[in-house]
Motif scaffolding. Structure first.
Motif, short mmCIF file in Angstrom:
data_model
loop_
_atom_site.label_atom_id
_atom_site.label_comp_id
_atom_site.label_asym_id
_atom_site.label_seq_id
_atom_site.Cartn_x
_atom_site.Cartn_y
_atom_site.Cartn_z
N GLY A 100 -3.70 11.83 -16.36
CA GLY A 100 -4.77 11.67 -15.37
C GLY A 100 -4.85 10.26 -14.84
N VAL A 101 -3.73 9.79 -14.26
CA VAL A 101 -3.71 8.46 -13.60
C VAL A 101 -4.06 8.67 -12.14
N PRO A 102 -5.06 7.95 -11.61
CA PRO A 102 -5.35 8.09 -10.18
C PRO A 102 -4.09 7.80 -9.37
N MET A 121 6.84 9.58 -7.70
CA MET A 121 7.65 9.94 -8.87
C MET A 121 8.40 8.69 -9.31
N ILE A 122 8.68 8.60 -10.62
CA ILE A 122 9.44 7.48 -11.16
C ILE A 122 10.47 8.02 -12.14
N SER A 123 11.67 7.46 -12.07
CA SER A 123 12.69 7.79 -13.05
C SER A 123 13.53 6.54 -13.30
N GLY A 161 0.79 -1.23 0.00
CA GLY A 161 0.00 0.00 0.00
C GLY A 161 0.82 1.28 0.00
N VAL A 162 2.03 1.23 -0.56
CA VAL A 162 2.86 2.44 -0.65
C VAL A 162 2.61 3.10 -2.00
N ASN A 163 2.27 4.39 -1.98
CA ASN A 163 2.01 5.12 -3.21
C ASN A 163 3.30 5.61 -3.84
C1 LIG Z 1 0.51 6.79 -10.54
C2 LIG Z 1 1.03 5.59 -9.88
O1 LIG Z 1 2.43 5.60 -9.82
C3 LIG Z 1 0.51 5.36 -8.48
N1 LIG Z 1 0.83 6.46 -7.62
C4 LIG Z 1 1.08 4.07 -7.93
O2 LIG Z 1 1.62 4.03 -6.89
O3 LIG Z 1 1.02 3.07 -8.54
#
Ligand SMILES: C[C@@H](O)[C@H](N)C(=O)O
Ligand SMILES: C[C@@H](O)[C@H](N)C(=O)O
Lengths: 159, 159
Positions: free
Chosen positions: B21-23, A126-128, A121-123
């Protein structure tokens, strides 16, 4: 798929600045990061995803936590000149990184990272990715448990 | 500042998909990239900048040009389930990369790249940095002249 992972790490020394609504014209990125560098701020991660429906880009970057105020001061000064819509920031974020070996592994690395973080459940904020390394930014509170989840998820692939 | 550059390169084999617009909830990135991998699509660069004012994220990724149709088919199938606002794509983009040596050089590398591209009027469409490498995506038409400008800009720093 054989993954060869050389390193799983957490950097919890960073803060985040996001410039929302950057005109997508040549020269803007150069102005922003020259201004930030001239203020003596050390930028770590820079991320720009493609422009949205309004034709504006969104630039996010991370800086050492102690330099967040000067980074915001610089971007706020540029805001009127450059026509940025808004600024957002976080005084503390956590960067989780997994380094793989060889080109074909980084997609597998990314997928395994996203799945491991989703399961607890970790959101992902940002991704790179680059050829040998995947970096994601999560909230500061999620740093430690994110690191643990990734260490477990890649335990079988460590070099 | 002493920059140590090991490589300046152009990859003009890629196409781009952007999900607008990705949740911004745990699990979405995992679903997208698992779906794309299960369709046999090889993802190179993944970039997500921080969410905007509407709380939605924006995910961009690059795939081999010959796989753009299957990548779009997968993301279009996920669109309704996951609540994406829109998709955008480009059948061909150019990725310009500069690899530096050592942590402190990649900010200097990024600034020099942005300035060199700004001076010849090339628009930077995506940015992804890591500790040893800076990748930017520009239009396919700008690839060659972008590469030339970067080779000149870093001629003095080549290892
Ligand atoms: C948008 C996408 O990266 C979302 N926040 C996730 O954790 O999967
Ligand atoms: C947004 C910013 O990257 C702009 N497109 C530039 O080229 O500088």
């Amino acid at each position: 798929e054989h993954l060869a992972i050389s390193d799983v790490s957490l950097d919890d020394s960073q803060a985040r600045v996001t410039i929302i609504g950057v005109p997508d014209q040549p020269g803007l990125a150069s102005r922003v990061f020259r201004g930030v560098a001239e203020a003596g701020v050390f930028v770590d991660m820079i991320v720009q995803s493609y422009k949205g429906k309004n034709g504006k880009a969104r630039l996010s970057f991370t800086v050492p936590r102690r330099q967040i105020d000067s980074a915001l001061a610089v971007t706020a000064r540029l805001q009127a000149d450059c026509g940025f819509e808004a600024l957002s920031s976080s005084p503390s974020v956590a960067k989780l990184s997994v380094s793989g070996i060889g080109l074909h592994s980084h997609t597998g690395v990314a997928i395994r990272m996203f799945r491991a973080l989703a399961e607890i459940g970790v959101n992902v904020a940002m991704i790179s990715t680059s050829e040998v390394r995947v970096n994601v930014v999560v909230s500061a509170e999620d740093g430690e448990r994110g690191l643990k989840a990734l260490q477990e998820a890649f335990a079988d692939a460590r070099l």
